[in-house]
Design a protein around this motif. Structure first.
Motif, PDB file in Angstrom:
ATOM      1  N   ARG A  54      59.288 -16.868 -30.363  1.00 29.60           N
ATOM      2  CA  ARG A  54      59.862 -16.196 -30.002  1.00 29.60           C
ATOM      3  C   ARG A  54      60.505 -15.709 -31.565  1.00 29.60           C
ATOM      4  NH1 ARG A  54      60.450 -10.802 -28.482  1.00 29.60           N
ATOM      5  NH2 ARG A  54      62.915 -11.091 -27.344  1.00 29.60           N
ATOM      6  N   ALA A  55      60.597 -16.525 -32.420  1.00 32.94           N
ATOM      7  CA  ALA A  55      61.487 -16.299 -33.288  1.00 32.94           C
ATOM      8  C   ALA A  55      61.068 -15.505 -33.895  1.00 32.94           C
ATOM      9  CB  ALA A  55      61.949 -16.925 -34.311  1.00 32.94           C
ATOM     10  N   ALA A  56      59.518 -16.239 -34.367  1.00 32.50           N
ATOM     11  CA  ALA A  56      58.504 -15.462 -35.083  1.00 32.50           C
ATOM     12  C   ALA A  56      57.987 -14.171 -34.647  1.00 32.50           C
ATOM     13  CB  ALA A  56      57.087 -16.162 -34.622  1.00 32.50           C
ATOM     14  N   TYR A  75      56.765 -15.589 -44.475  1.00 33.52           N
ATOM     15  CA  TYR A  75      56.641 -16.966 -44.930  1.00 33.52           C
ATOM     16  C   TYR A  75      57.532 -17.872 -43.802  1.00 33.52           C
ATOM     17  CZ  TYR A  75      55.981 -15.452 -49.260  1.00 33.52           C
ATOM     18  OH  TYR A  75      55.355 -14.533 -50.678  1.00 33.52           O
ATOM     19  N   PRO A  76      58.552 -17.389 -43.153  1.00 37.92           N
ATOM     20  CA  PRO A  76      58.308 -17.548 -41.994  1.00 37.92           C
ATOM     21  C   PRO A  76      57.915 -17.649 -40.797  1.00 37.92           C
ATOM     22  CG  PRO A  76      60.816 -16.404 -42.778  1.00 37.92           C
ATOM     23  CD  PRO A  76      59.762 -16.181 -43.689  1.00 37.92           C
ATOM     24  N   SER A 153      52.436 -25.227 -46.699  1.00 36.89           N
ATOM     25  CA  SER A 153      52.159 -24.177 -47.298  1.00 36.89           C
ATOM     26  C   SER A 153      53.606 -22.718 -47.496  1.00 36.89           C
ATOM     27  CB  SER A 153      51.031 -23.585 -47.211  1.00 36.89           C
ATOM     28  OG  SER A 153      50.150 -24.485 -47.703  1.00 36.89           O
ATOM     29  N   TYR A 154      54.020 -23.026 -46.300  1.00 32.02           N
ATOM     30  CA  TYR A 154      54.838 -21.709 -46.261  1.00 32.02           C
ATOM     31  C   TYR A 154      56.336 -21.831 -45.927  1.00 32.02           C
ATOM     32  CZ  TYR A 154      50.275 -19.142 -46.116  1.00 32.02           C
ATOM     33  OH  TYR A 154      48.884 -18.823 -46.101  1.00 32.02           O
ATOM     34  N   ARG A 155      56.467 -23.251 -46.259  1.00 28.27           N
ATOM     35  CA  ARG A 155      57.573 -23.705 -46.448  1.00 28.27           C
ATOM     36  C   ARG A 155      58.491 -23.807 -47.776  1.00 28.27           C
ATOM     37  NH1 ARG A 155      59.621 -28.995 -42.986  1.00 28.27           N
ATOM     38  NH2 ARG A 155      57.059 -29.625 -43.498  1.00 28.27           N
ATOM     39  N   TYR A 156      57.908 -24.327 -48.826  1.00 33.47           N
ATOM     40  CA  TYR A 156      57.805 -24.703 -50.267  1.00 33.47           C
ATOM     41  C   TYR A 156      57.062 -23.661 -50.782  1.00 33.47           C
ATOM     42  CZ  TYR A 156      60.310 -28.108 -47.645  1.00 33.47           C
ATOM     43  OH  TYR A 156      60.674 -28.788 -46.825  1.00 33.47           O
TER      44      TYR A 156
END
Length: 203
Positions: A54-56, A75-76, A153-156
């Protein structure tokens, strides 16, 4: 020559700055206004799955309206959708696997490994996949496993040694991603209902 702003100048600006007594984790006295977090584990798992997706979805909606937000939120968005997939697989394996001698796996973050276990779960239950959906789902999960093998990969921007983490794509259509995740959500919900009905009949 203009005078350089001081830190006190920024403190006197209209920004909301931290104040003494601020709490990040607090409860509101207003009845019904707090989010319920301490749910039973099974319920919490379902709410986490729902929440990450839901957040995405909400971020995608905002990203389609604003270019700057689109470039920042991608990214998130990817991370949350990946977490939704990982938790969905782990939840289904943990909930329905033990009945067919497949153990829960809460330790691995690798989607390819989780899909392999989940495929064993699908094969252990009767009727199979008459509409040929499973290969399509496998392909989507394989995409995520390839572009983000370990959920970093999409956190840092860099790994633990400070080396840049490779990014698979230079651009991404977030609405297409959201559409694929909507289909995946329907698939997981269908599997949940299917396994649950078979479990009730003691497959």
């Amino acid at each position: 020559m203009s005078e350089q702003p001081t830190f006190e100048h920024f403190l006197e600006s209209d920004f909301r700055w931290p104040r003494r007594g601020d709490q990040a984790f607090a409860t509101s006295p207003t009845r019904g206004s707090n989010a319920e977090i301490a749910l039973p584990v099974s319920s919490r798992a379902v709410m986490m799955i729902t929440g990450y997706k839901r957040a995405a979805d909400l971020m995608v909606a905002q990203a389609t309206r604003d270019r700057y937000d689109r470039d920042a939120l991608v990214y998130p968005i990817i991370f949350n959708y990946r977490q939704f997939i990982e938790l969905s697989l782990k939840y289904l394996i943990a909930t329905y696997g033990p009945q067919v001698n497949i153990a829960a796996n809460w330790t691995s973050h690798r989607l390819d490994e989780l899909w392999k276990i989940f495929s064993g779960l699908l094969n252990a239950y009767p009727s199979g996949d008459p509409e040929g959906t499973d290969p399509a789902v496998k392909a989507i999960i394989a995409e995520f496993a390839k572009v983000d093998p370990n959920s970093f990969s999409y956190r840092y921007p860099v790994d633990i040694k400070g080396n840049p983490i490779p990014i698979a794509f230079g651009e991404l259509d977030v609405t297409a991603l959201s559409d694929a995740m909507s289909a995946l959500s329907s698939y997981f919900s269908g599997c949940d209902g299917y396994f649950d009905s078979l479990s009730a009949n003691e497959v």
